[in-house]
Design a protein around this motif. Structure first.
Motif, PDB file in Angstrom:
ATOM      1  N   SER A  74       0.813  -1.218   0.000  1.00 21.48           N
ATOM      2  CA  SER A  74       0.000   0.000   0.000  1.00 21.48           C
ATOM      3  C   SER A  74       0.844   1.265   0.000  1.00 21.48           C
ATOM      4  CB  SER A  74      -0.920   0.013   1.224  1.00 21.48           C
ATOM      5  OG  SER A  74      -0.170   0.225   2.423  1.00 21.48           O
ATOM      6  N   GLY A  75       2.143   1.105   0.211  1.00 22.77           N
ATOM      7  CA  GLY A  75       3.023   2.270   0.270  1.00 22.77           C
ATOM      8  C   GLY A  75       3.010   2.960   1.619  1.00 22.77           C
ATOM      9  N   ALA A  76       2.576   2.261   2.668  1.00 26.85           N
ATOM     10  CA  ALA A  76       2.481   2.867   3.994  1.00 26.85           C
ATOM     11  C   ALA A  76       3.816   3.379   4.498  1.00 26.85           C
ATOM     12  CB  ALA A  76       1.903   1.855   4.985  1.00 26.85           C
ATOM     13  N   VAL A  77       4.927   2.759   4.053  1.00 30.54           N
ATOM     14  CA  VAL A  77       6.259   3.237   4.460  1.00 30.54           C
ATOM     15  C   VAL A  77       7.053   3.748   3.258  1.00 30.54           C
ATOM     16  CG1 VAL A  77       6.402   1.766   6.495  1.00 30.54           C
ATOM     17  CG2 VAL A  77       7.210   0.887   4.305  1.00 30.54           C
ATOM     18  N   GLY A  78       6.363   4.013   2.160  1.00 34.08           N
ATOM     19  CA  GLY A  78       7.067   4.384   0.940  1.00 34.08           C
ATOM     20  C   GLY A  78       7.703   3.161   0.316  1.00 34.08           C
ATOM     21  N   ILE A 100       1.390 -11.514  17.949  1.00 31.82           N
ATOM     22  CA  ILE A 100       2.442 -11.162  16.998  1.00 31.82           C
ATOM     23  C   ILE A 100       2.281  -9.670  16.710  1.00 31.82           C
ATOM     24  CG2 ILE A 100       3.476 -11.612  14.729  1.00 31.82           C
ATOM     25  CD1 ILE A 100       2.213 -14.383  14.801  1.00 31.82           C
ATOM     26  N   PRO A 101       2.915  -8.818  17.539  1.00 36.19           N
ATOM     27  CA  PRO A 101       2.736  -7.377  17.382  1.00 36.19           C
ATOM     28  C   PRO A 101       3.328  -6.871  16.062  1.00 36.19           C
ATOM     29  CG  PRO A 101       3.703  -7.921  19.518  1.00 36.19           C
ATOM     30  CD  PRO A 101       3.779  -9.156  18.674  1.00 36.19           C
ATOM     31  N   ILE A 102       2.611  -5.962  15.449  1.00 32.83           N
ATOM     32  CA  ILE A 102       3.095  -5.255  14.259  1.00 32.83           C
ATOM     33  C   ILE A 102       3.001  -3.768  14.564  1.00 32.83           C
ATOM     34  CG2 ILE A 102       2.722  -4.766  11.813  1.00 32.83           C
ATOM     35  CD1 ILE A 102       1.401  -7.533  11.583  1.00 32.83           C
ATOM     36  N   GLN A 103       4.112  -3.070  14.388  1.00 33.91           N
ATOM     37  CA  GLN A 103       4.147  -1.633  14.649  1.00 33.91           C
ATOM     38  C   GLN A 103       4.532  -0.888  13.382  1.00 33.91           C
ATOM     39  OE1 GLN A 103       6.948  -1.976  18.054  1.00 33.91           O
ATOM     40  NE2 GLN A 103       5.381  -0.869  19.218  1.00 33.91           N
ATOM     41  N   LEU A 104       3.980   0.313  13.241  1.00 34.81           N
ATOM     42  CA  LEU A 104       4.231   1.152  12.068  1.00 34.81           C
ATOM     43  C   LEU A 104       4.729   2.513  12.541  1.00 34.81           C
ATOM     44  CD1 LEU A 104       3.972   1.683   8.987  1.00 34.81           C
ATOM     45  CD2 LEU A 104       1.597   2.372   9.427  1.00 34.81           C
ATOM     46  N   GLU A 105       5.915   2.894  12.079  1.00 39.54           N
ATOM     47  CA  GLU A 105       6.496   4.195  12.423  1.00 39.54           C
ATOM     48  C   GLU A 105       6.413   5.135  11.233  1.00 39.54           C
ATOM     49  OE1 GLU A 105      10.791   6.182  13.765  1.00 39.54           O
ATOM     50  OE2 GLU A 105      10.687   4.081  13.140  1.00 39.54           O
ATOM     51  N   ASP A 106       5.956   6.346  11.497  1.00 45.35           N
ATOM     52  CA  ASP A 106       5.878   7.395  10.475  1.00 45.35           C
ATOM     53  C   ASP A 106       7.059   8.335  10.682  1.00 45.35           C
ATOM     54  OD1 ASP A 106       5.331   9.719   8.983  1.00 45.35           O
ATOM     55  OD2 ASP A 106       3.165   9.421   9.157  1.00 45.35           O
ATOM     56  N   PHE A 107       7.976   8.396   9.715  1.00 50.66           N
ATOM     57  CA  PHE A 107       9.162   9.242   9.864  1.00 50.66           C
ATOM     58  C   PHE A 107       8.811  10.725   9.974  1.00 50.66           C
ATOM     59  CE2 PHE A 107      12.141   6.039   7.533  1.00 50.66           C
ATOM     60  CZ  PHE A 107      12.285   5.340   8.724  1.00 50.66           C
ATOM     61  N   ILE A 156      11.244  -3.632   8.521  1.00 54.24           N
ATOM     62  CA  ILE A 156      11.226  -3.225   7.114  1.00 54.24           C
ATOM     63  C   ILE A 156      11.292  -1.706   7.086  1.00 54.24           C
ATOM     64  CG2 ILE A 156       9.935  -3.233   4.952  1.00 54.24           C
ATOM     65  CD1 ILE A 156       8.504  -5.771   5.966  1.00 54.24           C
ATOM     66  N   THR A 157      12.330  -1.170   6.499  1.00 55.83           N
ATOM     67  CA  THR A 157      12.531   0.276   6.441  1.00 55.83           C
ATOM     68  C   THR A 157      12.216   0.789   5.044  1.00 55.83           C
ATOM     69  OG1 THR A 157      14.264   0.149   8.115  1.00 55.83           O
ATOM     70  CG2 THR A 157      14.172   2.155   6.777  1.00 55.83           C
ATOM     71  N   GLY A 158      11.363   1.810   5.000  1.00 57.43           N
ATOM     72  CA  GLY A 158      11.009   2.426   3.731  1.00 57.43           C
ATOM     73  C   GLY A 158      11.444   3.880   3.702  1.00 57.43           C
ATOM     74  N   SER A 159      11.116   4.551   2.638  1.00 60.88           N
ATOM     75  CA  SER A 159      11.490   5.963   2.493  1.00 60.88           C
ATOM     76  C   SER A 159      10.669   6.870   3.396  1.00 60.88           C
ATOM     77  CB  SER A 159      11.317   6.392   1.036  1.00 60.88           C
ATOM     78  OG  SER A 159       9.973   6.148   0.598  1.00 60.88           O
ATOM     79  N   LYS A 160       9.514   6.384   3.865  1.00 60.54           N
ATOM     80  CA  LYS A 160       8.623   7.213   4.674  1.00 60.54           C
ATOM     81  C   LYS A 160       8.433   6.700   6.107  1.00 60.54           C
ATOM     82  CE  LYS A 160       5.787   8.596   0.679  1.00 60.54           C
ATOM     83  NZ  LYS A 160       4.408   8.572   0.120  1.00 60.54           N
ATOM     84  N   GLY A 161       8.853   5.465   6.348  1.00 54.69           N
ATOM     85  CA  GLY A 161       8.618   4.921   7.678  1.00 54.69           C
ATOM     86  C   GLY A 161       9.143   3.512   7.821  1.00 54.69           C
ATOM     87  N   ARG A 162       8.802   2.875   8.952  1.00 62.65           N
ATOM     88  CA  ARG A 162       9.267   1.523   9.225  1.00 62.65           C
ATOM     89  C   ARG A 162       8.127   0.657   9.750  1.00 62.65           C
ATOM     90  NH1 ARG A 162      14.795   2.527  12.625  1.00 62.65           N
ATOM     91  NH2 ARG A 162      13.381   3.981  13.663  1.00 62.65           N
ATOM     92  N   ILE A 163       8.252  -0.649   9.450  1.00 62.12           N
ATOM     93  CA  ILE A 163       7.348  -1.657   9.992  1.00 62.12           C
ATOM     94  C   ILE A 163       8.195  -2.611  10.823  1.00 62.12           C
ATOM     95  CG2 ILE A 163       5.745  -3.538   9.451  1.00 62.12           C
ATOM     96  CD1 ILE A 163       5.492  -2.207   6.621  1.00 62.12           C
ATOM     97  N   GLN A 164       7.657  -3.019  11.962  1.00 64.38           N
ATOM     98  CA  GLN A 164       8.355  -4.033  12.753  1.00 64.38           C
ATOM     99  C   GLN A 164       7.376  -5.086  13.240  1.00 64.38           C
ATOM    100  OE1 GLN A 164      10.530  -3.691  16.880  1.00 64.38           O
ATOM    101  NE2 GLN A 164      12.018  -3.281  15.247  1.00 64.38           N
TER     102      GLN A 164
END
Length: 382
Positions: free
Chosen positions: A152-156, A308-315, A282-290
């Motif tokens: 979806s491009g959530a992290v670029g 199974i926690p999934i976290q989303l970071e917005d840079f 997983i590191t993207g241009s806009k954020g990270r998933i862990q």
């Protein structure tokens, strides 16, 4: 639509492991499973052993008992053959059914090595046999959620990813007699092909395959002790690595940037006290998933029993939020080990296995080639 008529290979009361009974039977004997499948036959090491399993597991008395793969392959009433045996007998038990053009579902690993796996894939293509391979973490809801976020491009665009994984068991200097084959890489079933193989497969199912890669493997504990069933012990040696480190460049795609890296570290044994046994970033241009799991990388099986926690970071904002995912209601009613397998069965019955990305023999060959390239670096691969 009438139920798919199914034959199970390896449902045994005397087996050292119970994957057929714990992973497959709960769904097949559930109300939902019975609507879609009917267990028509069992194949074991002998007809007598198959009959004992029919009675021992309370299956219908009409279930056929076979002791020969050729007899099973010749049964015109069987639509789907499911193999849950030890890996080094996969080839011999399913080859006749593949040649006969039957649909076949084989637990992972497909075969002892890439050569055998390639032969089965070639034979399936010739006979028109539909195939599935039990790399079931691909359809785990947590995996599919991470895949959804990436696509979806959530992290670029993904620029890098790293995996740190440990097994919750193993890592010592002894092993039970029933699992001693884990120390011999020629058998084809060991922590690298099984635990690492399952893990790297669901990672690649999200990020795509390597364009190029390099691996370093080490045997840290070659001297091992076998604990026999009678309680006695005996020395042996292991030729199976207990440390795997892989780094490489991922293939470019719509969601993965050119030159993106994937770094993977896998060790047999527990992590340092207080550390997570599985962390995937997983590191993207806009954020990270862990994604993390307190039971290690076993997303396909017992790891499913735990959060199974999934976290989303917005840079751009620095915000970190939890990303929710859930089981289908009917899956939650099943034991954790059987939930992802049940999803594979459901997708196959609905004709959606290929659409969702369930592994087939060709996909298994790709994974086998990567594993054999590490384990048998001095051998020419097909």
């Amino acid at each position: 639509m009438p139920p798919i008529r199914l034959a199970l290979i390896g449902l045994s009361q005397s087996a050292k492991t119970s994957w057929a009974s714990e992973g497959h039977l709960p769904y097949l004997l559930s109300e939902r499973g019975r609507e879609r499948y009917r267990i028509l036959a069992l194949l074991n090491s002998s007809e007598e052993a198959a009959k004992r399993a029919v009675e021992g597991y309370g299956l219908e008395s009409t279930v056929k008992a076979y002791g020969s793969p050729e007899q099973l392959a010749a049964d015109p009433d069987v639509d789907l053959v499911v193999c849950t045996t030890r890996v080094d007998v996969h080839y011999s038990t399913i080859e006749p059914s593949v040649k006969a053009g039957k649909a076949v579902f084989v637990e992972w690993p497909l075969a002892e090595n890439v050569r055998r796996a390639s032969e089965l894939a070639t034979q399936a293509e010739k006979s028109g046999s539909k195939t599935l391979v039990g790399l079931q973490a691909r359809v785990a809801p947590a995996t599919l959620k991470v895949k959804e976020l990436v696509q979806s491009g959530a992290v670029g665009k993904v620029v890098s990813s790293d995996v740190q994984a440990y097994t919750s068991r193993g890592g010592g200097n002894s092993i039970s007699e029933g699992l001693a084959y884990f120390l011999d890489k020629s058998v084809g079933g060991n922590p690298v092909t099984i635990a690492f193989g399952h893990m790297i497969d669901f990672v690649h199912s999200v990020l795509g395959e390597y364009e190029t890669s390099n691996a370093h493997l080490q045997i840290q504990r070659p001297e091992q002790t076998i604990i026999r069933e009678d309680g006695t012990e005996g020395p042996t040696r292991s030729n199976v690595p207990d440390l795997v480190s892989v780094h490489g460049t991922l293939q470019k795609s719509s969601s993965v940037a050119d030159g993106a890296s994937l770094l993977v570290k896998f060790l047999t044994g527990p992590p340092f006290p207080g550390s997570s046994p599985f962390t995937w970033t997983i590191t993207g241009s806009k954020g990270r998933i862990q994604m993390s799991n307190e039971r290690g990388p076993f997303i396909q099986s017992e790891g499913s029993a735990y959060p199974i926690p999934i976290q989303l970071e917005d840079f751009s904002t620095g915000e970190v939020k939890e990303v929710s995912w859930e089981w289908d209601e009917w899956q939650e009613a099943l034991p954790p080990r059987g939930r992802n397998i049940a999803k594979m069965y459901d997708l196959y019955a609905e004709g959606r296995a290929e659409e969702v990305g369930v592994a087939d023999f060709e996909a298994a060959v790709v994974r086998h080639r990567g594993l054999d390239g590490m384990l048998w670096s001095d051998v020419d691969l097909p």
